[in-house]
Design an enzyme around this catalytic site. Structure first.
Site, mmCIF file in Angstrom:
data_model
loop_
_atom_site.group_PDB
_atom_site.id
_atom_site.type_symbol
_atom_site.label_atom_id
_atom_site.label_comp_id
_atom_site.label_asym_id
_atom_site.label_seq_id
_atom_site.Cartn_x
_atom_site.Cartn_y
_atom_site.Cartn_z
ATOM 1 N N CYS A 1 0.856 -1.189 0.000
ATOM 2 C CA CYS A 1 0.000 0.000 0.000
ATOM 3 C C CYS A 1 0.896 1.245 0.000
ATOM 4 O O CYS A 1 1.709 1.412 -0.895
ATOM 5 C CB CYS A 1 -0.954 -0.053 1.184
ATOM 6 S SG CYS A 1 -2.146 1.293 1.321
ATOM 7 N N HIS B 1 -7.606 -4.358 -3.658
ATOM 8 C CA HIS B 1 -6.487 -3.779 -2.922
ATOM 9 C C HIS B 1 -6.274 -4.551 -1.620
ATOM 10 O O HIS B 1 -7.223 -4.919 -0.941
ATOM 11 C CB HIS B 1 -6.802 -2.310 -2.615
ATOM 12 C CG HIS B 1 -5.678 -1.562 -1.978
ATOM 13 N ND1 HIS B 1 -4.649 -0.998 -2.693
ATOM 14 C CD2 HIS B 1 -5.427 -1.276 -0.674
ATOM 15 C CE1 HIS B 1 -3.807 -0.392 -1.872
ATOM 16 N NE2 HIS B 1 -4.253 -0.555 -0.642
ATOM 17 N N ASP C 1 -8.658 -2.723 -7.775
ATOM 18 C CA ASP C 1 -8.095 -1.730 -6.860
ATOM 19 C C ASP C 1 -8.581 -0.332 -7.225
ATOM 20 O O ASP C 1 -8.284 0.178 -8.305
ATOM 21 C CB ASP C 1 -6.574 -1.782 -6.930
ATOM 22 C CG ASP C 1 -5.904 -1.050 -5.775
ATOM 23 O OD1 ASP C 1 -6.501 -0.101 -5.229
ATOM 24 O OD2 ASP C 1 -4.779 -1.432 -5.421
#
Length: 228
Positions: A113, A196, A164
């Site tokens: 991330c 994600h 995502d």
């Protein structure tokens, strides 16, 4: 398996989680946290790298703070002092390379991330010391952080998700095209049907075991090929 350690970065002490392989030595890998902080998932990733024969170090960029809700995590991420964080990451690289346990000339960097975006940034900042870069669904949410890809020397293996919303497939493909246009070695993999944070097995709402296992195996092979 691992333990909390201290290292000096730009004159200040920084805490980190470090995990050593059973054999006592191996290539170094810098692990960079998600927006949640240095949570059990990141420590577990370090332990998993140690099981594969690497010396893994994850700096605590939030200095003791963690989040369990997205709003709280977002606030911590946006409040991150980028100048301090990049110095700490660079210091973590130096700390790894100075360890007797690390037997590689360069270290790998793996981030998740926001940590994926920081992994790309530190690979550009420290081309002298980074030998492989692996961003997992990496995002760079800060306007004042723009990696200088001209400085990048390490090969890049990126893991991204088809669903995502933070960094959609077209952006992942654009990143790959940008890097290759600059003559860099880059492979961006977009995993179909996943979201994600698909690698985070503490988040059952997004975790995808098949994609996570595939990404992990590719990452371990990639790091061995470029560091060992």
């Amino acid at each position: 398996m691992g333990e909390m350690v201290h290292f000096v970065a730009d004159g200040g002490d920084t805490d980190a989680y470090m995990s050593l392989p059973e054999g006592g030595s191996g290539p170094g890998v810098l692990v960079i946290q998600e927006w949640w902080g240095l949570v059990p998932h990141i420590r577990d990733v370090c332990d998993r790298f140690a099981d594969e024969g690497f010396v893994a170090l994850a700096p605590d960029l939030y200095h003791g703070e963690t989040a369990s809700e997205p709003d709280e995590a977002g606030k911590l991420m946006m409040a991150l002092n980028l100048e301090r964080a990049t110095k700490e990451l660079s210091g973590a690289v130096d700390h790894l390379l100075a360890l007797d346990a690390v037997n590689s000339e360069k270290v790998g960097v793996v981030g998740f991330c926001m940590g994926g975006g920081l992994a790309l940034a530190v690979a550009c900042l420290r081309p002298d010391a980074i030998g492989a870069c692996v961003p997992f669904y990496g995002v760079i949410p800060w306007e004042n952080l723009s990696p200088d890809f001209d400085r990048l020397e390490a090969p890049v293996l990126g893991h991204f998700a088809e669903k995502d919303a933070f960094f959609p497939p077209e952006k992942a493909r654009s990143l790959e095209e940008t890097l290759r246009a600059k003559g860099k070695r880059a492979e961006i993999i977009v995993y179909p049907g996943v979201d994600h944070a698909f690698f985070n097995d503490t988040r059952p709402e997004v975790y995808d075991r098949e994609a996570a296992v595939s990404a992990w195996e590719r990452t371990v092979t990639f790091l061995r090929d470029n560091l060992c």
